[in-house]
Design a protein around this motif. Structure first.
Motif, short mmCIF file in Angstrom:
data_model
loop_
_atom_site.label_atom_id
_atom_site.label_comp_id
_atom_site.label_asym_id
_atom_site.label_seq_id
_atom_site.Cartn_x
_atom_site.Cartn_y
_atom_site.Cartn_z
N THR A 165 -16.99 38.77 42.57
CA THR A 165 -16.57 38.27 43.98
C THR A 165 -15.40 37.57 43.99
O THR A 165 -15.32 36.72 43.42
CB THR A 165 -17.59 37.67 44.89
N TRP B 170 -25.99 40.71 37.50
CA TRP B 170 -25.20 39.36 36.92
C TRP B 170 -24.10 39.20 38.15
O TRP B 170 -23.29 40.18 38.07
CB TRP B 170 -24.96 39.34 35.56
N ARG B 171 -23.99 38.19 38.71
CA ARG B 171 -22.92 37.91 39.51
C ARG B 171 -21.92 36.93 39.07
O ARG B 171 -22.51 35.73 38.79
CB ARG B 171 -23.56 37.61 41.07
N VAL B 172 -20.54 37.13 39.47
CA VAL B 172 -19.68 36.06 39.22
C VAL B 172 -18.74 35.79 40.29
O VAL B 172 -18.47 36.89 41.09
CB VAL B 172 -18.69 36.35 37.91
N LEU B 173 -18.51 34.68 40.43
CA LEU B 173 -17.34 34.29 41.75
C LEU B 173 -16.14 33.74 40.99
O LEU B 173 -16.05 32.73 40.35
CB LEU B 173 -17.95 33.03 42.69
N THR C 121 -25.97 30.92 44.48
CA THR C 121 -25.77 32.57 44.73
C THR C 121 -25.30 33.37 43.51
O THR C 121 -25.70 34.26 43.10
CB THR C 121 -24.90 32.79 45.84
N PHE C 122 -24.63 32.53 42.70
CA PHE C 122 -23.84 33.19 41.47
C PHE C 122 -24.32 32.56 40.23
O PHE C 122 -24.79 31.42 40.14
CB PHE C 122 -22.32 32.87 41.53
N ASP C 123 -24.25 33.56 38.98
CA ASP C 123 -24.51 33.31 37.81
C ASP C 123 -23.43 32.67 37.15
O ASP C 123 -23.83 31.66 36.04
CB ASP C 123 -24.94 34.46 36.94
N LEU D 272 -23.70 27.80 42.38
CA LEU D 272 -24.13 28.30 41.17
C LEU D 272 -25.75 28.13 41.34
O LEU D 272 -26.29 27.14 41.94
CB LEU D 272 -23.49 27.59 40.01
N TYR E 15 -19.08 30.85 37.67
CA TYR E 15 -17.92 30.71 38.75
C TYR E 15 -16.89 30.48 37.60
O TYR E 15 -16.79 29.67 36.72
CB TYR E 15 -18.30 29.01 39.43
#
Length: 258
Positions: A99, A72-75, A140-142, A167, A144
């Motif tokens: 990130t 799981w990725r967050v910006l 790219t992200f899950d 997103l 923001y």
């Protein structure tokens, strides 16, 4: 003090506090403010919120509720010191990857140092870039996130469009920002604290009150909760809602890329 807030139609792009500046002039001025306060960022937020920012950030991350699963990725935008990113990674059981993106290298330097000291260097990376031109592929992200940063972005509508772009479908936008106090009496008390006390205390503590004058003025110019929600919806987000904290001194706005 009667100050007219900007609306969903715009205006923050040429508003440097109460000063009107030319197109393209705001960003360098804002950058200088944060170069000055980077190593005192927590102190700055303590002054701006009487220490409440820590509770608001915890509430924002609890509302985000990052899953405890790898991948799981967050910006986190305008989050150079890592304050929000570290909370998110810890709330995920150190499974999430964050990130941190900031236009200000001084703020990022503080964040990198803190990540190392907190043993989070593997879960958090740092990117120096502009919120209006994100250096990432679509979808790219899950999630923001942006906390106390959106009002410092000159072209807010461009930053919101970029948030939507990077997103994934089903991804979430979450923004924490100082807002319009909606409780009688509290609004007058907070206004008096902001304009009379904060710049003076900032000068006494840091030797420079000018950054604090800009910051309290930028809060007074930022769109109210309903107008900012309208901007988020106009960027394409659905299920847009907001929650007031401390009577509207701050508000968290949520939206989804459906």
């Amino acid at each position: 003090m009667s100050v007219e807030r900007t609306t969903a139609a715009g205006g923050m792009e040429t508003s440097y506090g109460f000063r009107t500046v030319g197109q393209g002039e705001k960003q360098p001025l804002v950058n200088e403010v944060f170069h000055k306060v980077a190593d005192r960022y927590d102190l700055m937020n303590d002054l701006m919120s009487a220490g409440m920012h820590r509770l608001w950030k915890d509430a924002m991350v609890a509302w985000l509720n990052p899953p405890k699963r790898p991948g799981w990725r967050v910006l986190d935008v305008a989050g150079g010191t890592g304050d929000i990113a570290f909370r998110i990674v810890k709330a995920s059981g150190r499974n999430a990857h964050a990130t941190v993106l900031d236009i200000n290298g001084s703020m990022l330097a503080v964040g990198r140092d803190r990540a190392g000291k907190n043993g989070l260097a593997a879960q958090v990376d740092f990117v120096e870039a502009n919120a209006e031109e994100l250096p990432f592929e679509d979808g790219t992200f899950d999630a923001y996130t942006i906390a106390f940063g959106i009002r410092n972005v000159p072209r807010i509508e461009v930053a919101l469009a970029e948030a939507f772009r990077v997103l994934k479908v089903g991804g979430r936008f979450l923004c924490l920002e100082f807002s319009d106090v909606e409780m009688p009496l509290l609004d007058k008390a907070y206004e008096a604290w902001s304009f009379n006390a904060i710049p003076k205390i900032g000068k006494a503590v840091t030797g420079d009150g000018e950054p604090y004058s800009y910051l309290v003025e930028s809060i007074a110019k930022f769109p109210n909760q309903q107008n900012f929600a309208a901007m988020i919806e106009r960027a394409g987000f659905g299920r847009v809602t907001f929650r007031n904290y401390s009577g509207g001194i701050a508000a968290a706005h949520s939206g989804w890329k459906l």
